[in-house]
Design a protein around this motif. Sequence first.
Motif, PDB file in Angstrom:
ATOM      1  N   ALA A 393      -6.388 -63.455 -15.553  1.00 21.45           N
ATOM      2  CA  ALA A 393      -5.735 -62.186 -15.251  1.00 21.45           C
ATOM      3  C   ALA A 393      -4.811 -61.761 -16.388  1.00 21.45           C
ATOM      4  O   ALA A 393      -4.665 -60.566 -16.672  1.00 21.45           O
ATOM      5  CB  ALA A 393      -4.937 -62.308 -13.952  1.00 21.45           C
ATOM      6  N   GLY A 394      -4.205 -62.742 -17.056  1.00 16.37           N
ATOM      7  CA  GLY A 394      -3.292 -62.435 -18.142  1.00 16.37           C
ATOM      8  C   GLY A 394      -3.961 -61.695 -19.287  1.00 16.37           C
ATOM      9  O   GLY A 394      -3.360 -60.806 -19.903  1.00 16.37           O
ATOM     10  N   ARG A 395      -5.206 -62.047 -19.594  1.00 14.43           N
ATOM     11  CA  ARG A 395      -5.904 -61.365 -20.685  1.00 14.43           C
ATOM     12  C   ARG A 395      -6.108 -59.888 -20.356  1.00 14.43           C
ATOM     13  O   ARG A 395      -5.953 -59.019 -21.215  1.00 14.43           O
ATOM     14  CB  ARG A 395      -7.250 -62.038 -20.960  1.00 14.43           C
ATOM     15  N   LEU A 396      -6.449 -59.598 -19.117  1.00 11.80           N
ATOM     16  CA  LEU A 396      -6.626 -58.206 -18.708  1.00 11.80           C
ATOM     17  C   LEU A 396      -5.296 -57.463 -18.729  1.00 11.80           C
ATOM     18  O   LEU A 396      -5.218 -56.325 -19.205  1.00 11.80           O
ATOM     19  CB  LEU A 396      -7.243 -58.151 -17.310  1.00 11.80           C
ATOM     20  N   LEU A 397      -4.261 -58.093 -18.225  1.00 10.19           N
ATOM     21  CA  LEU A 397      -2.956 -57.440 -18.191  1.00 10.19           C
ATOM     22  C   LEU A 397      -2.456 -57.143 -19.608  1.00 10.19           C
ATOM     23  O   LEU A 397      -1.893 -56.079 -19.867  1.00 10.19           O
ATOM     24  CB  LEU A 397      -1.944 -58.323 -17.454  1.00 10.19           C
ATOM     25  N   ARG A 398      -2.665 -58.084 -20.521  1.00  5.40           N
ATOM     26  CA  ARG A 398      -2.238 -57.855 -21.904  1.00  5.40           C
ATOM     27  C   ARG A 398      -3.065 -56.760 -22.558  1.00  5.40           C
ATOM     28  O   ARG A 398      -2.546 -55.962 -23.331  1.00  5.40           O
ATOM     29  CB  ARG A 398      -2.341 -59.147 -22.709  1.00  5.40           C
ATOM     30  N   ARG A 399      -4.347 -56.750 -22.257  1.00  3.62           N
ATOM     31  CA  ARG A 399      -5.233 -55.724 -22.820  1.00  3.62           C
ATOM     32  C   ARG A 399      -4.773 -54.333 -22.415  1.00  3.62           C
ATOM     33  O   ARG A 399      -4.824 -53.389 -23.209  1.00  3.62           O
ATOM     34  CB  ARG A 399      -6.664 -55.977 -22.338  1.00  3.62           C
ATOM     35  N   CYS A 400      -4.281 -54.185 -21.189  1.00  2.00           N
ATOM     36  CA  CYS A 400      -3.834 -52.879 -20.684  1.00  2.00           C
ATOM     37  C   CYS A 400      -2.322 -52.697 -20.768  1.00  2.00           C
ATOM     38  O   CYS A 400      -1.799 -51.677 -20.303  1.00  2.00           O
ATOM     39  CB  CYS A 400      -4.276 -52.707 -19.231  1.00  2.00           C
ATOM     40  N   SER A 401      -1.621 -53.710 -21.293  1.00  2.00           N
ATOM     41  CA  SER A 401      -0.155 -53.673 -21.417  1.00  2.00           C
ATOM     42  C   SER A 401       0.552 -53.596 -20.076  1.00  2.00           C
ATOM     43  O   SER A 401       1.720 -53.214 -20.004  1.00  2.00           O
ATOM     44  CB  SER A 401       0.286 -52.497 -22.305  1.00  2.00           C
ATOM     45  N   LEU A 402      -0.126 -53.963 -19.003  1.00  2.00           N
ATOM     46  CA  LEU A 402       0.507 -53.915 -17.684  1.00  2.00           C
ATOM     47  C   LEU A 402       1.524 -55.032 -17.503  1.00  2.00           C
ATOM     48  O   LEU A 402       2.407 -54.937 -16.633  1.00  2.00           O
ATOM     49  CB  LEU A 402      -0.563 -54.013 -16.583  1.00  2.00           C
ATOM     50  N   ASP A 403       1.419 -56.097 -18.290  1.00  2.00           N
ATOM     51  CA  ASP A 403       2.379 -57.192 -18.154  1.00  2.00           C
ATOM     52  C   ASP A 403       3.782 -56.769 -18.570  1.00  2.00           C
ATOM     53  O   ASP A 403       4.773 -57.420 -18.211  1.00  2.00           O
ATOM     54  CB  ASP A 403       1.936 -58.390 -18.990  1.00  2.00           C
ATOM     55  N   GLU A 404       3.918 -55.667 -19.313  1.00  2.00           N
ATOM     56  CA  GLU A 404       5.218 -55.209 -19.791  1.00  2.00           C
ATOM     57  C   GLU A 404       5.985 -54.392 -18.757  1.00  2.00           C
ATOM     58  O   GLU A 404       7.172 -54.102 -18.960  1.00  2.00           O
ATOM     59  CB  GLU A 404       5.030 -54.350 -21.059  1.00  2.00           C
ATOM     60  N   LEU A 405       5.352 -53.997 -17.661  1.00  2.00           N
ATOM     61  CA  LEU A 405       5.980 -53.077 -16.710  1.00  2.00           C
ATOM     62  C   LEU A 405       7.338 -53.543 -16.179  1.00  2.00           C
ATOM     63  O   LEU A 405       8.259 -52.731 -16.045  1.00  2.00           O
ATOM     64  CB  LEU A 405       5.026 -52.794 -15.542  1.00  2.00           C
ATOM     65  N   PRO A 406       7.538 -54.824 -15.854  1.00  2.00           N
ATOM     66  CA  PRO A 406       8.864 -55.228 -15.347  1.00  2.00           C
ATOM     67  C   PRO A 406      10.003 -54.987 -16.338  1.00  2.00           C
ATOM     68  O   PRO A 406      11.175 -54.978 -15.945  1.00  2.00           O
ATOM     69  CB  PRO A 406       8.681 -56.728 -15.059  1.00  2.00           C
ATOM     70  N   GLN A 407       9.690 -54.767 -17.599  1.00  2.00           N
ATOM     71  CA  GLN A 407      10.745 -54.475 -18.563  1.00  2.00           C
ATOM     72  C   GLN A 407      11.413 -53.133 -18.283  1.00  2.00           C
ATOM     73  O   GLN A 407      12.476 -52.840 -18.829  1.00  2.00           O
ATOM     74  CB  GLN A 407      10.178 -54.507 -19.986  1.00  2.00           C
ATOM     75  N   LEU A 408      10.809 -52.322 -17.433  1.00  2.00           N
ATOM     76  CA  LEU A 408      11.471 -51.080 -17.006  1.00  2.00           C
ATOM     77  C   LEU A 408      12.801 -51.395 -16.324  1.00  2.00           C
ATOM     78  O   LEU A 408      13.763 -50.621 -16.439  1.00  2.00           O
ATOM     79  CB  LEU A 408      10.556 -50.290 -16.067  1.00  2.00           C
ATOM     80  N   PHE A 409      12.878 -52.523 -15.625  1.00  2.00           N
ATOM     81  CA  PHE A 409      14.151 -52.919 -15.009  1.00  2.00           C
ATOM     82  C   PHE A 409      15.172 -53.297 -16.078  1.00  2.00           C
ATOM     83  O   PHE A 409      16.367 -53.044 -15.915  1.00  2.00           O
ATOM     84  CB  PHE A 409      13.920 -54.092 -14.045  1.00  2.00           C
ATOM     85  N   ASN A 410      14.717 -53.889 -17.193  1.00  2.00           N
ATOM     86  CA  ASN A 410      15.621 -54.159 -18.312  1.00  2.00           C
ATOM     87  C   ASN A 410      16.160 -52.869 -18.921  1.00  2.00           C
ATOM     88  O   ASN A 410      17.316 -52.801 -19.355  1.00  2.00           O
ATOM     89  CB  ASN A 410      14.900 -54.958 -19.399  1.00  2.00           C
ATOM     90  N   VAL A 411      15.314 -51.842 -18.942  1.00  2.00           N
ATOM     91  CA  VAL A 411      15.754 -50.553 -19.471  1.00  2.00           C
ATOM     92  C   VAL A 411      16.808 -49.939 -18.559  1.00  2.00           C
ATOM     93  O   VAL A 411      17.833 -49.412 -19.019  1.00  2.00           O
ATOM     94  CB  VAL A 411      14.553 -49.590 -19.639  1.00  2.00           C
ATOM     95  N   VAL A 412      16.580 -50.005 -17.254  1.00  2.00           N
ATOM     96  CA  VAL A 412      17.555 -49.467 -16.304  1.00  2.00           C
ATOM     97  C   VAL A 412      18.888 -50.187 -16.425  1.00  2.00           C
ATOM     98  O   VAL A 412      19.964 -49.576 -16.343  1.00  2.00           O
ATOM     99  CB  VAL A 412      17.007 -49.563 -14.861  1.00  2.00           C
ATOM    100  N   ARG A 413      18.850 -51.501 -16.653  1.00  2.00           N
ATOM    101  CA  ARG A 413      20.080 -52.286 -16.791  1.00  2.00           C
ATOM    102  C   ARG A 413      20.775 -52.064 -18.128  1.00  2.00           C
ATOM    103  O   ARG A 413      21.925 -52.458 -18.302  1.00  2.00           O
ATOM    104  CB  ARG A 413      19.760 -53.775 -16.639  1.00  2.00           C
ATOM    105  N   GLY A 414      20.088 -51.451 -19.083  1.00  2.00           N
ATOM    106  CA  GLY A 414      20.702 -51.176 -20.377  1.00  2.00           C
ATOM    107  C   GLY A 414      20.465 -52.236 -21.428  1.00  2.00           C
ATOM    108  O   GLY A 414      20.989 -52.136 -22.541  1.00  2.00           O
TER     109      GLY A 414
END
Length: 497
Positions: A393-414
């Motif tokens: 599953a990780g290869r697919l997520l990396r291919r589509c960059s979906l693994d990066e989505l939780p970093q949106l919470f890092n953006v909200v936190r500053g």
Amino acid sequence: MWLFGETLPQLPAARQPWNRVVDAQPPAGRGTGKPLWYAPAAVLGDAVGALVPAYLAFAATDTAKAVTLAVVAAVAWLLVRAARDRYAEGRLGEGAVLRPALHDWLVMVGMLAVVRAATGEDSPFLLALTALMPSAPASVVAHTLIRRHLIARRRDGRAVHRALVIGAADAVDDLVGHLARRTEHEFVVVGVCPVGEQDPQSLAPVAARLDRCEPPRVTADSAAVLEAARRLGVDAVLVVPGPHLSGTRLRRLSWALHGAGRRLVVVPGLTEVSRRRVGVFSVAGLTMLNVTPPLRRGLAAVVKSVTDRLGAALLIVLLAPVFAAVALVVRLDSPGPVVHRQTRVGRGGVPFTMMKFRTMVADAERLRRQLAGTNERDGRMFKIRRDPRITRAGRLLRRCSLDELPQLFNVVRGDMSLVGPRPPLPDEVARYNEVELRRLAVKPGLTGLWQVSGRSNLSWDETIALDLGYVDNWSPSVDFTVLLRTVRAVIAGTGAY
């Protein structure tokens, strides 16, 4: 990096020191200028982009003067663009596209507002504003297509200006090497003219040589340079100032070159500084360059911070179903936590905990030490094209960059920004030199120039060049351009492993 024409750091198109070939003498009938259809195409694109949307907007409300108002809007748009030299041969396909279009659009709106007040035009203002909005995007598209065509021609050695480089041998080598590594610009060096007896190492032939000391005769320099320029069919002479090229000597050379119809370009030695940061002014008869500092504070920085957090929060809400689906796939694919937390280094060297969907086996950090000898990257980053730690599953997520989505919470936190350099690991930062540490002058980003320019396919030097270019030349329009290009990069998946 020119999707919307924003001036961004460019990567070498090839790793050979010389990647464009021109003839020793230009063939008869072969011009070095741009195609004649560029200006008509730009005018047509601007006219259609202003006329059609304006007519449709006014006609949809049964406005009696729909045709007249649409024609007025189109003519006003063309007049503004022409008055600001957007159709000049020397500017078409060069430099930024997005920023000039936005500036011109604001001028047109202001001008038409004055005309409305003077003529008593009573059509709804919001309707008129809506009718004018597509003008700038249509212009950006038209001028971007022209720019792409121009860059393609230049990669084939066409639509370029043959140049002679003058300066000290080491300065000549630096400039010739820098120009040869890129193909998007207008110059191709066909000869060099070193100052002094030392020979340059560049592949361009030595066409003439100037004495280290200023010659007693005014015409001594100009005679040698003009003869070399004539022999090589040179359009422009690039001069790198130095201790043996005084202002007086350079001025006298300019008289001869301009008198012969040759272009003189003085290269100050600044690299990767966007045009908007450089201004020319005079003091006591001396021409000086003023380089403004990078944007770090003020309204633009506040707008970036607010936009980052609000944009990330909105994306979290809109992508909630995607978060749930990806979390389920990660959970079912392999044992271990759904979200991987890892210490990264943020702005100013401050560590923070970055989150991403887990794409590797649970003990990936321990296995990394065993795989240290298989690193395929130069520099500080650890990357393996077929990393055995990555799950199915990780290869697919990396291919589509979906693994990066939780970093949106890092953006909200500053901790992070929507756009910025790649967030580095602490052990990478521990090996940074003084230049590489400048990457930490801004917040790391969810996306950035690294992500949209090839990602893991880039060398470490290319990665640093992109990041430092962003750090030094950041602006809101740069972020906007990177975000637009991120969509294409995610779809293509180039360098994602």
